[in-house]
Write an enzyme that holds these catalytic residues in place. Sequence first.
Site: not given
Lengths: 536, 224
Positions: A318, A338
């Site tokens: 990740h 994000r």
Amino acid sequence: MFTPEMMESVKKVEATRDERMGMEPRRMTAEEKDELLKAYHPDYRQEAFDEIKIGPNKGQKAPKELVHLIHSNSRLLKDKIDLNKVDYDVDVLVIGGGGAGSSAAIEAHEAGANVMIVTKLRIGDANTMMAEGGIQAADKENDSPVQHYLDAFGGGHFAARPELLRRLVMEAPDAIKWLNDLGVMFDKDAEGNMITTHGGGTSRKRMHACKDYSGAEIMRTLRDEVINRKIPVVEFTSAVELIKDENGHAAGAVLLNMETGDYLVAKAKTVVIATGGAGRMHYQGFPTSNHYGATADGLILGYRAGAPLLYQDTIQYHPTGVAFPSQIFGALVTEKVRSLGAMLVNVEGEAFMHPLETRDVAAASIIRECSDRGKGVTTPLGSGVWLDTPMIERIGGEGTIEKRIPAMLRMYMNYGIDMRKLPILVYPTLHYQNGGLEIGGDGFTKVIDNLLVAGEAVGGIHGRNRLMGNSLLDIIVFGRNAGKAAAAKAKDIQIGNLSLKHVEEYADELKSAGIESDDVSPLLLPKYARHERKEN
Amino acid sequence: MEKMVNVYFYGKQYSVPADLTIMTAMEYAGYTLKRGCGCRHGFCGACATIYRIKGKNELKTCLACQTQVEEGMCVASIPFFPTDKRTYEIEDIRPDQRIMMELYPEIYSCIGCNACTKACTQNLNVMQYIAYAQRGEFEKCAEESFDCVSCGCCSVRCPAGISHPMVGLLARRLTGKYIAPETKHLKNRVEEINEGKYDQLIEQIMQKPITEMQELYNTREIEK
């Protein structure tokens, strides 16, 4: 809490924020992505992989740590078990008490089967509980399962098994509805519309969420439902070997009480492996976002019984694990940060990539920034890049972080970092096992009858990279399917005499290949205890 | 040399690096954890812990994985607490005040001491969400309890024997299922799929050669 050097860099991030607010960094071309992955993605580091010497994937590569377990011995070579003394006799045995196992158990129970869950820790101690950002489903008008298929297939480098991906996307809306009907509190607007966002690599906003406790909200609801239905759950009990019958069909498992060290025999007409991932193997020395028990147990059980692996050489890192402070090193910083607008920014305050590239591309890009480009921020444990979280408050208004990602805010506030005001430092963390045991579209393994696999232990649903929000989805879709299929199949099964012959045959194969090991597998728990005088 | 602190696990003294969490400090001391360790990242509530700094009176609760060690910390973990979950059929119950009275009548014995709130490892206003539950305000109870990780520290400290996490969970399930507005676009899409509207389209895309899929993928329009 940041060091003075870090604060110097924060000033640069702040200085460029206004300018960055209005712009969207360019997305990489297919060629740029390919080159980047080959040069920087950990899956391409040849020295981190070994060859599997025996079994159905003989000659193929896998991470060294996984190969070591494949080449280790069964506990039952030394500890002999009397299979005639049966402790549990059920229709469906579910190994693993995470999201996939719980979904399977609920559906098997719904279908009238006598089903039981065994789980190494507690029910709900699973990666499901820790999934933060959300769950995908194409249920909006501008979206369709076909678009979802395209996003996932491309994001997984065109390697997903079509029959598995078809099930994933086609059954996604029903999975959300099922969860909603069980009482999962999805983020909705006043009219009942799901509040959805993008994830890396999605072409439509189809990420459904429950704040940033999406997996926790799903898992605690499933757990509650399992308990309401009075489905037996045997906790702190791991499966250490599958049992077959004389016909070579799966027929149960040998269990180990983790607390007393006693073995138990569970006999079952069908067996579902739902043991989850492998983050605690710390491939290539990476920290992990996974729970304590993520040690690839199911892969070992299945492989030793003769079930092939698929894509066992591809791992998801990740892109945004915690790089600082050290107490939460490697913990997940949800991609939703994000999705809500935070950019990835280097030590100079430059946005070096589009924040919503797929995970493998984003991870490789961060590794490049921190290595060859020398634009990472130095931390006590290595380096990292900034995730410019104050942007979220600028875009969504004051209070957005507390409302939409409260877990992240809390995690950092514990260490005196207010992510509403300061950016945070991130670096890739070992997150997901893309590969696993191979299954057919019906959820069964192709070579061992009456054996099913669901959840992260499956390989092939996502191909060689997985999109955000497709794992929470796959544990529900494939968990439910496995439960239904296992219950249906159990109706027609007469179990023959129980046998562990495959365990002895596997040991013989190891011997013939010249492999000797003092270690046993499955690993069950990582070895974190420090024993200074015993270290070798 | 790294800074060390003295901590006491179940009363036994260990010297451990000061930057560790309680959980990693126990492992540093040589413990192999089985109970009292789950996700290790603050989401599962497995590592409920109670401690007191030697010489101070205050008793504190925390998650071992999310709490840094301190000098003089005297620690006991609470890996299991007999929380009392009542069972029910979610399809048969409704979000009315009666259901709380039936399933969790002890919430009405709350004496308002607020020990639950003080014990909460997530800094939730636990007593407030129990008050909402008492009044049948399930949506507010659900919202207020949403970040609960069911560590059970509240229940450990409750003189009325309330199983707070279970009350919050019931309120959330009632809210998610019955109170939150229905999602029409979800219902419609499920119906369309069941009617076979996408069967042919999905078959078509599954059959496409990789090169065509690459082209489709690389040129697909991305929603702003």
